[in-house]
Scaffold this active site. Sequence first.
Site, short mmCIF file in Angstrom:
data_model
loop_
_atom_site.label_atom_id
_atom_site.label_comp_id
_atom_site.label_asym_id
_atom_site.label_seq_id
_atom_site.Cartn_x
_atom_site.Cartn_y
_atom_site.Cartn_z
N GLY A 38 0.79 -1.22 0.00
CA GLY A 38 0.00 0.00 0.00
C GLY A 38 0.82 1.27 0.00
N CYS A 247 -28.11 -9.69 -15.98
CA CYS A 247 -27.48 -9.42 -17.27
C CYS A 247 -28.40 -9.86 -18.40
CB CYS A 247 -26.14 -10.14 -17.36
SG CYS A 247 -25.39 -10.05 -19.01
N CYS A 250 -26.24 -12.90 -20.46
CA CYS A 250 -25.96 -14.21 -19.86
C CYS A 250 -26.83 -14.50 -18.63
CB CYS A 250 -24.49 -14.32 -19.49
SG CYS A 250 -24.04 -13.35 -18.05
N CYS A 272 -23.30 -7.50 -18.39
CA CYS A 272 -22.07 -7.62 -17.61
C CYS A 272 -21.02 -6.66 -18.14
CB CYS A 272 -21.49 -9.03 -17.74
SG CYS A 272 -22.49 -10.29 -16.97
N CYS A 278 -18.98 -12.86 -19.28
CA CYS A 278 -20.29 -12.97 -19.92
C CYS A 278 -20.24 -13.99 -21.06
CB CYS A 278 -20.69 -11.60 -20.45
SG CYS A 278 -22.45 -11.40 -20.73
#
Lengths: 289, 270
Positions: A38, A247, A250, A272, A278
């Site tokens: 970080g 979605c 899909c 998606c 997808c």
Amino acid sequence: MTASPTTFDAPGYNFAYLDEQTKRMIRRALLKAVAIPGYQVPFGGREMPLPYGWGTGGMQLTAAILGTDDVLKVIDQGADDTTNAVSIRRFFARTAGVATTTRTPEATVIQTRHRIPETALSNDQILVFQVPIPEPLRFIEPSESETRTMHALGDYGVMHVKLYEDIATFGHIATAYAYPVSVDGRYVMDPSPIPKFDNPKLDMNPALMLFGAGREKRLYAVPPYTRVESLDFEDHPFAVQAWDEHCAVCGSRDSFLDELIVDDAGGKRFVCSDTDYCTQRLSEQETGR
Amino acid sequence: MNAAQPLSQPLVDLDTPLLKVNGLTRLYGPDKGCQAVDFELHPGEVLGIVGESGSGKSTLLGLLSGRCVPDRGAVAYRARGGAWVDLYAASEAERRTLLRTEWGFVEQNPRDGLRMGVSAGANIGERLMAQGDRHYGRLRQAGLDWLRQVEIDPARIDDRPTTFSGGMQQRLQIARNLVSGPRLVFMDEPTGGLDVSVQARLLDLLRGLVRELNLAVVIVTHDLAVARLLADRLMVMRRSRVVETGLTDQVLDDPQHAYTQLLVSSVLQP
């Protein structure tokens, strides 16, 4: 030192565009970044043959870690077929001759802009993020020397000032992307503009995650299996986006959905944002598995 | 709300000083800055520093609050636990913690002391958040309480300080400093730049808060009326040195040093 022999059609360029000294400098910075999760490590950013804001930071990191037998996938907002993704993928195919793919599980290096793939990553994959603004404290504290001191002293009270403002103004934490996280209980980090939907995927992820900011010339990292917590309030806990729809392609109910306007009457469909996810789901449904 | 607070503190606290200052010196040139300052400050005591422009008042305040480092001298502060902290030997992290928990600093210009880009509530809550309070409801309540205490309409909690008048900004700055329950507050001309009626209200408010919360205050001012109203003790500075010190009424009613006499006699009487 010369690069290992390989086939690529960019005569006059070193393997993966950057010269070896530059790559070595970036790798040294990366080692430091991995050692201090970080923490933002400055590096000598080079000019890349595309403008700042298009992923120059991510590209330099990718160039520094790419080997001849790596398989590269590049996504932009989850999609493999947008301008940014296509041009960066072609760039490395030409300058490094590496294999490319759109399949998440097949890739060893995934350069991404603004998303983490929906498909779970494994511990032999590296995710490279393109970061516009690496400093999470910037919008509340414009002074760079002051933010550096705040990071050094772990003086992160002001991060919650931003979240407080959100609740006071909107009634909930309205920050939906670039949602600040605390890495390994020490440094507060901007996870690049990924939607906060992806924040839980950062936590204890088996893959190595590298973040590169080209304009700001900083890089940072989240090593595999590192604790990453999203900042929040006790009475306003962190929550990800959810959709009532599924979605339209899909039928997925648990992926990040993009809203598309499909006609002049304002008709909407949700699909998606991760095109590979997808497509895979669709082909699985078609083959009847 | 604070009737019980002084009682809960052990009485011995009041007898030991809170701040010990020894030979504090920082000079920018000969007699420019401040030099050879010694004093002790007890809990609940208000010390006024008066003097002309350039006499070293603000330098002294900067030194006391650890914002700059002296050429010579030491400042020791007795922390809440009772341990003495040597201000300049402490790490930056310790100094910052002190400044946002046990101390407060009220700037002359509220724009320097406030975050102008966030709401009044966030300004008040910042110290609590820095101390690790992660409960929005509590932060909100503290914001409302303190706005009421400094006589700002609590309905303005979500307004930015930019929409406040100068006097309101100054009161907001005071609230922001006092929310963490400090024991020692530094004030640099808190009433400078305000018109007289607003000044009077602010002073009234400050006097009330200081007595109620049993605050120790070091207040820099060039306004003798402010010093008279707020300070228990006065230090008169001139050309980087303390020329006279004593109880406020004593210094103002019977000035000994020639400069103090000049200062007192040059106050305009309407």
